[in-house]
Every structure is written in structure tokens, then in C-alpha cells.
Design a protein around this motif. Structure first.
Motif, mmCIF file in Angstrom:
data_model
loop_
_atom_site.group_PDB
_atom_site.id
_atom_site.type_symbol
_atom_site.label_atom_id
_atom_site.label_comp_id
_atom_site.label_asym_id
_atom_site.label_seq_id
_atom_site.Cartn_x
_atom_site.Cartn_y
_atom_site.Cartn_z
ATOM 1 N N UNK A 121 -11.689 42.819 13.578
ATOM 2 C CA UNK A 121 -11.744 44.180 14.082
ATOM 3 C C UNK A 121 -11.255 44.227 15.528
ATOM 4 N N UNK A 122 -11.666 43.255 16.348
ATOM 5 C CA UNK A 122 -11.250 43.219 17.746
ATOM 6 C C UNK A 122 -9.761 42.913 17.864
ATOM 7 N N UNK A 123 -9.274 42.015 17.045
ATOM 8 C CA UNK A 123 -7.861 41.657 17.073
ATOM 9 C C UNK A 123 -7.013 42.881 16.755
ATOM 10 N N UNK A 133 -15.835 34.808 20.441
ATOM 11 C CA UNK A 133 -15.878 33.660 19.535
ATOM 12 C C UNK A 133 -17.162 32.865 19.659
ATOM 13 N N UNK A 134 -17.638 32.688 20.901
ATOM 14 C CA UNK A 134 -18.886 31.955 21.113
ATOM 15 C C UNK A 134 -20.047 32.901 21.390
ATOM 16 N N UNK A 135 -19.786 34.191 21.417
ATOM 17 C CA UNK A 135 -20.796 35.230 21.677
ATOM 18 C C UNK A 135 -21.586 34.948 22.945
ATOM 19 N N UNK A 165 -18.648 28.986 30.341
ATOM 20 C CA UNK A 165 -19.354 29.801 29.350
ATOM 21 C C UNK A 165 -20.840 29.456 29.375
ATOM 22 N N UNK A 166 -21.690 30.479 29.331
ATOM 23 C CA UNK A 166 -23.134 30.292 29.362
ATOM 24 C C UNK A 166 -23.669 30.064 27.947
ATOM 25 N N UNK A 219 -5.913 30.773 20.773
ATOM 26 C CA UNK A 219 -5.509 30.456 19.403
ATOM 27 C C UNK A 219 -5.467 28.953 19.193
ATOM 28 N N UNK A 220 -6.110 28.498 18.140
ATOM 29 C CA UNK A 220 -6.134 27.081 17.812
ATOM 30 C C UNK A 220 -7.390 26.768 17.038
ATOM 31 N N UNK A 221 -7.906 25.574 17.215
ATOM 32 C CA UNK A 221 -9.140 25.174 16.555
ATOM 33 C C UNK A 221 -10.288 25.998 17.138
ATOM 34 N N UNK A 222 -10.917 26.833 16.329
ATOM 35 C CA UNK A 222 -11.982 27.703 16.827
ATOM 36 C C UNK A 222 -11.439 28.851 17.644
ATOM 37 N N UNK A 223 -10.439 29.561 17.149
ATOM 38 C CA UNK A 223 -9.828 30.675 17.864
ATOM 39 C C UNK A 223 -10.862 31.701 18.292
ATOM 40 N N UNK A 224 -10.596 32.358 19.420
ATOM 41 C CA UNK A 224 -11.523 33.369 19.915
ATOM 42 C C UNK A 224 -10.768 34.405 20.740
ATOM 43 N N UNK A 225 -11.487 35.444 21.118
ATOM 44 C CA UNK A 225 -10.958 36.515 21.960
ATOM 45 C C UNK A 225 -11.963 36.767 23.069
ATOM 46 N N UNK A 226 -11.462 36.967 24.281
ATOM 47 C CA UNK A 226 -12.362 37.272 25.385
ATOM 48 C C UNK A 226 -11.786 38.365 26.269
ATOM 49 N N UNK A 227 -12.696 39.106 26.875
ATOM 50 C CA UNK A 227 -12.347 40.160 27.830
ATOM 51 C C UNK A 227 -12.989 39.782 29.158
#
Length: 163
Positions: free
Chosen positions: A3-5, A50-52, A77-78, A148-156
């Protein structure tokens, strides 16, 4: 995550379609605003979906030209029960737009995670886009980044840069 992507891709597409090509007069003004000698440094706060988890970081912008810059960043990251941090080595490009605030970029992400006495590192690809203020010594910005890669994620992230 999907959805975010899709939402980010729609926003990037809309910005690209509505950004006007600078005419000669605006281009000379934009170059006068954007031409700066030396690097800019700053700090940012954000959220990785990705890691919330929340993140804090620092960045450096080292211009090659008014439109192209080397853009290394550090993110911490916390996460609970361990540690996760990343180094990013990106290039940032400003397409010719009316105000010159929009940028796109990409590069490499090297992340390191450790928990319970074990650790691992991973190399990924970054794709990023953002908006940054173009005047003054303190410049606020907001940025979205796909890792993008192993464990892809998105961050703002949002932050400020200084000279």
C-alpha cells in the motif's frame, strides 16, 4: 508495505508530471540559489515501515554541480533486543523544476544488525525522493527511501541541513 509503495509511486508520478521545465530566466535564478560552495550537514528523524521502528540519523550533502551531489547518510534504528544501523552512499539529483526543491537519487545501503551475541551485515540498493528548502542557512527537508534487497523496506524521514 505494498500500500505504501503504490502511494509513493503515485506521488512521485504526480510530482514528475506537474513539474515544469525551467526556462532560461528561472534556470539562472535557480542556479544562483542552488550554487553553494562546500558541503551541507544535518540531522533527521523518521520511521521505517519494514522494521516498524523509529530512526535517527545524520547526513552530508557534498555538491559536485548545482544539480548533482554525493549524499552519504547514517541511520540508527530503535529496535528492541538488539541494534540495527545503516550507512547509505547515495547520489542526489535535482531535475529542472520551477523551484528546484524536488530531488531524486539512489545508491548503496550497508546495514548491520546484532542481537544475542550474533551479528550480520547486508548490502542493498536505495531509491529515494524528497523535497528540500532552497534558501537560507537552515534547510528543512522530507524524504522517502526504498531500501531494496534482502528484507526490503520503505522509510520516511524529515530533518534539517545546515552550512
Amino acid at each position: 508495505m505494498n500500500r505504501w509503495v503504490s502511494r509513493l509511486l503515485v506521488v512521485v508520478l504526480l510530482v514528475a508530471l506537474t513539474a515544469s521545465t525551467a526556462d532560461a530566466q528561472r534556470r539562472s535564478r535557480r542556479r544562483a540559489i542552488a550554487t553553494t560552495s562546500g558541503p551541507r550537514y544535518g540531522a533527521h528523524l523518521g520511521y521505517n515501515f519494514g522494521v516498524d521502528e523509529l530512526l535517527i540519523g545524520a547526513q552530508l550533502t557534498w555538491p559536485f554541480t548545482p544539480d548533482l551531489a554525493f549524499y552519504p547518510t547514517f541511520d540508527y534504528y530503535f529496535v528492541s533486543g538488539g541494534s540495527l544501523w545503516a550507512l547509505n552512499f547515495d547520489l542526489k539529483y535535482r531535475p529542472p523544476t520551477r523551484y528546484g526543491a524536488w530531488y531524486v537519487g539512489g545508491g548503496l545501503n550497508w546495514s548491520h544488525a546484532s542481537a544475542g551475541g550474533t551479528s550480520a551485515s547486508d548490502t542493498n540498493l536505495n531509491l529515494l525522493t524528497g523535497l528540500e528548502g532552497r534558501r537560507g542557512r537552515t534547510r528543512p527537508y522530507v524524504e522517502g527511501k526504498f531500501i531494496l534487497g534482502n528484507g526490503s523496506s520503505f522509510q520516511i524521514v524529515g530533518g534539517v541541513s545546515w552550512r
